[in-house]
Design a protein around this motif. Structure first.
Motif, PDB file in Angstrom:
ATOM      1  N   VAL A   1       0.845  -1.206   0.000  1.00  0.00           N
ATOM      2  CA  VAL A   1       0.000   0.000   0.000  1.00  0.00           C
ATOM      3  C   VAL A   1       0.878   1.254   0.000  1.00  0.00           C
ATOM      4  CG1 VAL A   1      -1.686   1.322   1.338  1.00  0.00           C
ATOM      5  CG2 VAL A   1      -1.942  -1.167   1.103  1.00  0.00           C
ATOM      6  N   ALA A   2       1.873   1.280   0.888  1.00  0.00           N
ATOM      7  CA  ALA A   2       2.710   2.480   1.043  1.00  0.00           C
ATOM      8  C   ALA A   2       3.513   2.768  -0.223  1.00  0.00           C
ATOM      9  CB  ALA A   2       3.645   2.321   2.245  1.00  0.00           C
ATOM     10  N   SER A   3       3.865   1.721  -0.969  1.00  0.00           N
ATOM     11  CA  SER A   3       4.643   1.921  -2.193  1.00  0.00           C
ATOM     12  C   SER A   3       3.755   2.202  -3.396  1.00  0.00           C
ATOM     13  CB  SER A   3       5.485   0.670  -2.473  1.00  0.00           C
ATOM     14  OG  SER A   3       4.643  -0.429  -2.799  1.00  0.00           O
ATOM     15  N   GLY A   4       2.449   2.156  -3.204  1.00  0.00           N
ATOM     16  CA  GLY A   4       1.530   2.453  -4.303  1.00  0.00           C
ATOM     17  C   GLY A   4       1.299   1.284  -5.242  1.00  0.00           C
ATOM     18  N   ALA A   5       1.810   0.087  -4.909  1.00  0.00           N
ATOM     19  CA  ALA A   5       1.641  -1.074  -5.793  1.00  0.00           C
ATOM     20  C   ALA A   5       0.196  -1.555  -5.815  1.00  0.00           C
ATOM     21  CB  ALA A   5       2.557  -2.216  -5.358  1.00  0.00           C
ATOM     22  N   ALA A   6      -0.538  -1.367  -4.724  1.00  0.00           N
ATOM     23  CA  ALA A   6      -1.922  -1.864  -4.654  1.00  0.00           C
ATOM     24  C   ALA A   6      -2.683  -1.072  -3.600  1.00  0.00           C
ATOM     25  CB  ALA A   6      -1.921  -3.357  -4.297  1.00  0.00           C
ATOM     26  N   THR A   7      -3.998  -1.133  -3.683  1.00  0.00           N
ATOM     27  CA  THR A   7      -4.830  -0.477  -2.681  1.00  0.00           C
ATOM     28  C   THR A   7      -5.015  -1.410  -1.483  1.00  0.00           C
ATOM     29  OG1 THR A   7      -6.893  -1.390  -3.527  1.00  0.00           O
ATOM     30  CG2 THR A   7      -6.132   0.667  -4.520  1.00  0.00           C
ATOM     31  N   VAL A   8      -5.476  -0.837  -0.378  1.00  0.00           N
ATOM     32  CA  VAL A   8      -5.826  -1.637   0.799  1.00  0.00           C
ATOM     33  C   VAL A   8      -6.792  -2.753   0.405  1.00  0.00           C
ATOM     34  CG1 VAL A   8      -7.232  -1.528   2.907  1.00  0.00           C
ATOM     35  CG2 VAL A   8      -5.359   0.097   2.570  1.00  0.00           C
ATOM     36  N   GLU A   9      -7.767  -2.409  -0.398  1.00  0.00           N
ATOM     37  CA  GLU A   9      -8.790  -3.390  -0.784  1.00  0.00           C
ATOM     38  C   GLU A   9      -8.202  -4.495  -1.668  1.00  0.00           C
ATOM     39  OE1 GLU A   9     -12.137  -1.509  -2.592  1.00  0.00           O
ATOM     40  OE2 GLU A   9     -13.442  -3.223  -2.189  1.00  0.00           O
ATOM     41  N   GLN A  10      -7.305  -4.149  -2.581  1.00  0.00           N
ATOM     42  CA  GLN A  10      -6.699  -5.167  -3.449  1.00  0.00           C
ATOM     43  C   GLN A  10      -5.838  -6.142  -2.648  1.00  0.00           C
ATOM     44  OE1 GLN A  10      -4.861  -2.525  -6.380  1.00  0.00           O
ATOM     45  NE2 GLN A  10      -6.235  -3.336  -7.952  1.00  0.00           N
ATOM     46  N   VAL A  11      -5.075  -5.617  -1.701  1.00  0.00           N
ATOM     47  CA  VAL A  11      -4.246  -6.494  -0.872  1.00  0.00           C
ATOM     48  C   VAL A  11      -5.138  -7.434  -0.064  1.00  0.00           C
ATOM     49  CG1 VAL A  11      -2.640  -6.591   1.072  1.00  0.00           C
ATOM     50  CG2 VAL A  11      -2.312  -4.892  -0.729  1.00  0.00           C
ATOM     51  N   ASP A  12      -6.204  -6.885   0.506  1.00  0.00           N
ATOM     52  CA  ASP A  12      -7.104  -7.741   1.286  1.00  0.00           C
ATOM     53  C   ASP A  12      -7.756  -8.800   0.402  1.00  0.00           C
ATOM     54  OD1 ASP A  12      -6.429  -6.475   3.604  1.00  0.00           O
ATOM     55  OD2 ASP A  12      -8.444  -5.850   4.154  1.00  0.00           O
ATOM     56  N   GLN A  13      -8.106  -8.414  -0.843  1.00  0.00           N
ATOM     57  CA  GLN A  13      -8.697  -9.385  -1.767  1.00  0.00           C
ATOM     58  C   GLN A  13      -7.699 -10.490  -2.128  1.00  0.00           C
ATOM     59  OE1 GLN A  13      -9.733  -7.893  -5.661  1.00  0.00           O
ATOM     60  NE2 GLN A  13     -10.672  -9.835  -6.278  1.00  0.00           N
ATOM     61  N   ALA A  14      -6.426 -10.121  -2.304  1.00  0.00           N
ATOM     62  CA  ALA A  14      -5.411 -11.138  -2.619  1.00  0.00           C
ATOM     63  C   ALA A  14      -5.364 -12.190  -1.506  1.00  0.00           C
ATOM     64  CB  ALA A  14      -4.040 -10.476  -2.790  1.00  0.00           C
ATOM     65  N   VAL A  15      -5.557 -11.749  -0.264  1.00  0.00           N
ATOM     66  CA  VAL A  15      -5.525 -12.704   0.852  1.00  0.00           C
ATOM     67  C   VAL A  15      -6.820 -13.508   0.914  1.00  0.00           C
ATOM     68  CG1 VAL A  15      -5.403 -12.921   3.368  1.00  0.00           C
ATOM     69  CG2 VAL A  15      -3.856 -11.366   2.171  1.00  0.00           C
ATOM     70  N   THR A  16      -7.976 -12.849   0.832  1.00  0.00           N
ATOM     71  CA  THR A  16      -9.227 -13.598   1.002  1.00  0.00           C
ATOM     72  C   THR A  16      -9.487 -14.544  -0.174  1.00  0.00           C
ATOM     73  OG1 THR A  16     -10.518 -11.765   0.065  1.00  0.00           O
ATOM     74  CG2 THR A  16     -10.341 -11.854   2.449  1.00  0.00           C
ATOM     75  N   GLU A  17      -9.177 -14.125  -1.407  1.00  0.00           N
ATOM     76  CA  GLU A  17      -9.509 -14.954  -2.572  1.00  0.00           C
ATOM     77  C   GLU A  17      -8.345 -15.827  -3.030  1.00  0.00           C
ATOM     78  OE1 GLU A  17     -12.418 -15.243  -3.822  1.00  0.00           O
ATOM     79  OE2 GLU A  17     -13.535 -13.447  -3.247  1.00  0.00           O
ATOM     80  N   GLY A  18      -7.127 -15.483  -2.608  1.00  0.00           N
ATOM     81  CA  GLY A  18      -5.971 -16.217  -3.118  1.00  0.00           C
ATOM     82  C   GLY A  18      -5.263 -17.073  -2.077  1.00  0.00           C
ATOM     83  N   LEU A  19      -5.468 -16.780  -0.800  1.00  0.00           N
ATOM     84  CA  LEU A  19      -4.666 -17.455   0.221  1.00  0.00           C
ATOM     85  C   LEU A  19      -5.481 -18.007   1.382  1.00  0.00           C
ATOM     86  CD1 LEU A  19      -1.808 -14.787   0.178  1.00  0.00           C
ATOM     87  CD2 LEU A  19      -1.521 -17.191  -0.455  1.00  0.00           C
ATOM     88  N   GLY A  20      -6.532 -17.301   1.796  1.00  0.00           N
ATOM     89  CA  GLY A  20      -7.216 -17.615   3.043  1.00  0.00           C
ATOM     90  C   GLY A  20      -7.819 -19.012   3.096  1.00  0.00           C
ATOM     91  N   ALA A  21      -8.591 -19.383   2.072  1.00  0.00           N
ATOM     92  CA  ALA A  21      -9.258 -20.689   2.094  1.00  0.00           C
ATOM     93  C   ALA A  21      -8.236 -21.819   2.151  1.00  0.00           C
ATOM     94  CB  ALA A  21     -10.156 -20.845   0.866  1.00  0.00           C
ATOM     95  N   ARG A  22      -7.096 -21.609   1.495  1.00  0.00           N
ATOM     96  CA  ARG A  22      -6.045 -22.623   1.507  1.00  0.00           C
ATOM     97  C   ARG A  22      -5.396 -22.689   2.880  1.00  0.00           C
ATOM     98  NH1 ARG A  22      -2.140 -21.932  -3.654  1.00  0.00           N
ATOM     99  NH2 ARG A  22      -1.183 -20.439  -2.232  1.00  0.00           N
ATOM    100  N   TRP A  23      -5.139 -21.524   3.490  1.00  0.00           N
ATOM    101  CA  TRP A  23      -4.516 -21.488   4.820  1.00  0.00           C
ATOM    102  C   TRP A  23      -5.468 -21.972   5.914  1.00  0.00           C
ATOM    103  CZ3 TRP A  23      -1.767 -16.129   3.989  1.00  0.00           C
ATOM    104  CH2 TRP A  23      -0.470 -16.351   3.521  1.00  0.00           C
ATOM    105  N   ALA A  24      -6.785 -21.973   5.647  1.00  0.00           N
ATOM    106  CA  ALA A  24      -7.711 -22.535   6.632  1.00  0.00           C
ATOM    107  C   ALA A  24      -7.608 -24.062   6.673  1.00  0.00           C
ATOM    108  CB  ALA A  24      -9.145 -22.105   6.308  1.00  0.00           C
TER     109      ALA A  24
END
Lengths: 310, 310
Positions: free
Chosen positions: B202-225
């Protein structure tokens, strides 16, 4: 904005076979480009794994996917609308393959690279029509995890990513469109950051491989399947949200950051990880563990979708 | 190894109120030690939030939890078998509270600190009977997330952690017993490691808060559960598991590690996070978002438990 009906998949490794299964089971015609004699077997295995998952997720897989095989790009039909590249992570190899491919596809055929490690702009360098190339990075396996990261290179046309997003969404995927390229995109950077500390905890003797994995599955995973890391801390800040969290715990977080490990994957650490994983799996085979993962993640995604649909 | 029937909770903030709700709804007698006039309201709110979640998870919450309130440790009954401390994260404050508490409890009453940031050994220093003090760190909220991290100090008796583990497990929790103390235990170190990169993106401008959160919920969370970070990479190594993964991708991971960010929570970064979170939440209140989290996580945990039970 014509629909994408015929897709070519360049390379039938783990990711390419997974893409081919997803495209084929979702009713797209697929041509797999891979000279390896086992390409068809690999894709058939992926189809067998993906079919029950897609059915469980309501994606209605077709009975007989239309998947064909060619040894070289020169044998492609003219109506291929998108080429999904899934070759090994070697930038020079990918660039050579794109230059070889370009004469045999239409000028507006999209080229999607699955690369996690290579950036798109250098891959555009040798192309006559670089504006159609972008990154479409799936999680593993592509038919299971919803997210596809879409990343433009410097020369990618502004209309390309929205068109690609519509296509992947038709296959039940969720897309995140980045505005520019960054090494590892989002998912692999975030995953690498967590795993770095996971490796440090094992390498330093603070916890076993199994304990670290348990901390994630029982303490973090279910929450991260619903809320991203920023949202989690927003909710930990009570009424004032993120501002309250930063006031109350910002300093503590910075102290944790200062204390995080920076391991290297040297021989001793590799040995600890491999032996720790052997202890954690208690002799269960990778294929059986992967099948348990697929079943587990499918349950999680079904729960998430049920919730979204009220 | 007598059963723990009467629990005192020291401090009725967010975590203390959550513990009191869990203990009370699981049929334990609870005495909350907090002079604040709003303590009972906070605990009642937590009980109201926790009840449907515990019911959905099959933990059969009691109709009328037996939760009493006292202003000071000196008013405790003699049969308190465990004191769960949940005071603010200030080591000196906690130590003073333990020294004040000790004369009013039995010599074998367990003392569990909920601290995420303080280490147990320094907290044992002022106690006459330090062998009964340990860390029992919950995730937030304690009645929702399963994991409790149990951490011994230097003077903790070897029989204490197994007894505590049995108690928390009776409340539907999962426990991980560490062999020694480490700043942030496991969960907060892993969480901080991921969030550091999230903040950098977020601080470097690569992605928004929402995009980073989406990367975790849709790309990582279900697998890490379902699978921890080591298991994920074990499965990405095909037949050879972790050894195959390290051979194929170890070098790439080390390159990502070298490229990860090291942000600080300076004023500009705090502003970006707060504004980014405002944009992501689109005016939804923290209470409504927390309620959605509780419902979502409950669904995930139900799916996980259904899977475990075949």
């Amino acid at each position: 904005m014509n629909e994408i009906r015929h897709v070519a998949v360049l390379g039938a490794g783990l990711i390419g076979a997974g893409w081919a299964a997803l495209f084929g089971l979702c009713g797209r015609r697929v041509t797999v480009i891979d000279p390896h004699p086992h390409a068809a077997t690999r894709v058939a295995d992926a189809v067998a794994q993906a079919r029950p998952v897609l059915a469980a997720l309501g994606l209605a897989p077709v009975a007989t996917p239309a998947i064909g095989y060619v040894a070289s790009s020169s044998q492609l039909d003219a109506d291929v609308a998108l080429v999904q590249e899934a070759l090994p992570e070697d930038a020079a190899l990918k660039r050579a393959a794109f230059e070889q491919l370009e004469p045999f596809i239409a000028t507006d055929t999209l080229i999607a690279s699955s690369s996690s490690g290579c950036l798109p702009t250098p891959m555009q360098a040798g192309l006559v029509h670089p504006q159609r190339l972008f990154i479409a990075h799936p999680c593993n396996p592509p038919w299971l995890m919803p997210l596809v990261e879409l990343v433009p290179g410097r020369y990618t046309d502004a209309a390309v990513l929205p068109r690609a997003a519509a296509f992947y969404q038709q296959l039940g995927r969720r897309t995140v469109q980045l505005s520019g390229e960054i090494r590892g995109h989002l998912v692999n950077r975030l995953q690498a950051a967590l795993w770095r500390e996971a490796v440090h905890l094992v390498a330093s003797g603070a916890a076993t491989v199994e304990q670290v994995d348990q901390a994630v599955t029982e303490g973090l995973g279910a929450r991260w399947a619903c809320c991203g890391p920023h949202m989690i801390f927003h909710l930990a800040g009570a009424e004032r949200g993120m501002a309250g969290f930063l006031d109350n715990l910002g300093e503590a977080v910075e102290q944790w950051w200062a204390d995080l490990g920076t391991p290297t994957l040297d021989d001793e650490t590799r040995r600890l990880l491999i032996e720790g994983m052997q202890a954690a799996t208690r002799g269960r085979e990778v294929a059986a563990l992967a099948s348990a993962r697929d079943q587990g993640v499918t349950h999680m995604l079904r729960a998430a979708r049920a919730l979204e649909n009220g």
